[in-house]
Design an enzyme around this catalytic site. Sequence first.
Site, short mmCIF file in Angstrom:
data_model
loop_
_atom_site.label_atom_id
_atom_site.label_comp_id
_atom_site.label_asym_id
_atom_site.label_seq_id
_atom_site.Cartn_x
_atom_site.Cartn_y
_atom_site.Cartn_z
N ARG A 75 6.06 -3.21 -14.69
CA ARG A 75 5.57 -1.90 -15.16
C ARG A 75 6.72 -0.91 -15.30
O ARG A 75 6.65 0.02 -16.09
CB ARG A 75 4.47 -1.40 -14.21
CG ARG A 75 4.92 -1.09 -12.83
CD ARG A 75 3.77 -1.02 -11.84
NE ARG A 75 3.25 -2.35 -11.48
CZ ARG A 75 2.25 -2.55 -10.63
NH1 ARG A 75 1.63 -1.53 -10.06
NH2 ARG A 75 1.83 -3.77 -10.35
N LYS A 131 10.08 -12.34 -3.13
CA LYS A 131 8.88 -13.17 -3.11
C LYS A 131 9.08 -14.35 -2.16
O LYS A 131 10.18 -14.89 -2.09
CB LYS A 131 8.62 -13.75 -4.51
CG LYS A 131 8.10 -12.75 -5.53
CD LYS A 131 7.84 -13.46 -6.85
CE LYS A 131 7.37 -12.49 -7.92
NZ LYS A 131 6.07 -11.87 -7.66
N1 BES Z 1 5.49 -11.21 -12.30
C1 BES Z 1 4.69 -10.75 -11.22
C2 BES Z 1 3.21 -10.98 -11.43
C3 BES Z 1 2.74 -12.40 -11.40
C4 BES Z 1 2.70 -13.10 -10.21
C5 BES Z 1 2.24 -12.99 -12.54
C6 BES Z 1 2.20 -14.39 -10.20
C7 BES Z 1 1.75 -14.25 -12.53
C8 BES Z 1 1.73 -14.97 -11.34
C9 BES Z 1 4.88 -9.25 -11.02
O1 BES Z 1 6.13 -8.76 -11.31
C10 BES Z 1 4.60 -8.98 -9.59
O2 BES Z 1 5.36 -9.43 -8.77
N2 BES Z 1 3.53 -8.26 -9.31
C11 BES Z 1 3.15 -7.97 -7.99
C12 BES Z 1 2.78 -6.51 -7.94
C13 BES Z 1 2.63 -5.96 -6.55
C14 BES Z 1 4.00 -5.87 -5.88
C15 BES Z 1 2.00 -4.59 -6.64
C16 BES Z 1 1.94 -8.83 -7.66
O3 BES Z 1 1.11 -9.07 -8.53
O4 BES Z 1 1.88 -9.30 -6.52
MN MN Z 2 7.47 -8.88 -9.66
#
Ligand code: BES
Ligand code: MN
Length: 457
Positions: A311, A237
Amino acid sequence: MPANLTSDTAGALSIVPVTTATLPAWLGALNPHERDWLKTTAFVADPGSFAFLPARDGKEARVIAGISPSESVWAYAGFPASLPEGKYRIDSPLDRNAATDAAQGWALGSYAFTRYKAAKRAFATLVWPPEADRAEVERVTRGVFLARDLINTPAEDMGPDELAAAARELARDAGATCTVIRGDDLLRANYPTIHAVGRASSRPPSLIDIRWGDPSAPKVTLVGKGVCFDSGGLDLKPAAMMLNMKKDMGGGAVVLGLASALMSAGAPIRLRVLVPAVENAVSSNSIRPRDIVRTRSGKTVEIGNTDAEGRLILCDALTEADTEAPALIVDCATLTGAARIALGPELQALFCNDDAVAEGLLHAGVAAGDPLWRMPLWQPYRRLIDSKVADFNNVSDAGYAGAVIAAVYLAEFVGAATPWAHIDMFGFNAKDRPGRPEGGEATGLRAVYRYLRERFG
Ligand code: BES
Ligand code: MN
Ligand code: ZN
């Protein structure tokens, strides 16, 4: 549970609740001195505002407080932090629900995260409204505070082992059993995705499994995402997106807090709580893009993005949850940024394969002041996670409906006959609101708690 609710009425200052609708009549009943005084304070009964009326003509001093009757649980929730330290009582007849809501809001508004820095001031104390259901307020507050503390604790001090320790302590206090499958034992026990996501961290992954209650009672299984820190993995990230990812175990925190409340209520259910606890870290043994994992279910998943780790760990936990054919599975997870883009921080996304359960949850959420909003388990989007080399991919490249697609992925691991609710939650208050200080929040906890109590008792 905060100590600033008391049954000792001595010396308590009256709070007189006034709404913008009742204010004119109420002002009319004051003497001219009091009316003039309130005028100088510019009090117009805005929700959360207050003004002091000094003692005069043999009358005791009082606080006039603006409340919004539609806010139910939150109407009094700002006062513990905004009123001066001291003891107050609500000078108004409240029935059982109103009294319980007022006390609940006061309790929820009396939270501070003090593990690393003492609170600036003490909260104002409330005399328990006589009709309030004290035990209920206490157990719900304990559950919410547990979840907030777990979320607020930095990842350094809240890794998979620390989350498991919190679960063990909760289970011990409640007379529940708790088993933890940890590290390479996850491979032997066939939890490949939990291991694959968590293996890169020096802090081993685990599956926390709590069981409690009469085995012949209806089975309710709670599943919570326990990503103690989500760096994104090799699909790292950017800094701004990583900043708050200590909260990525918020789903796990919520189901532990929920279990705490349900067990102390002696709810007539057989409860199971599954929390896959991992750190999504970067290392030479991190799971890589285009790796393929055979999940517990036997289905294979291609890793399109290592940041879609929630997931992955949830799918093995859901497979296990489903084997017992429970009356209901509820999973809570900070699963997608897309759910936040759709609904913002104040509404939690509900996905559910059972309309009656969904209705009940939505209704309970509104009644509890902990609202959910239903989103579709839209099966046609299943094609968006097709993979050429595995049964599916963990992400789609569509660029839309990210929360729906994540939910549709999870649905692959729950039998069609098992009632299942998935809450894609925020777990955080982005800004202070009455009763909801900035920081970790048990979003969805009180909605699900209320639903389960209404349904099962
Ligand atoms: N934990 C994150 C989701 C998240 C991000 C929750 C910001 C709350 C605030 C999750 O693991 C994630 O990184 N999801 C990605 C999925 C994508 C790679 C398909 C997302 O939401 O960007
Ligand atoms: Mn994630
Ligand atoms: Zn995550």
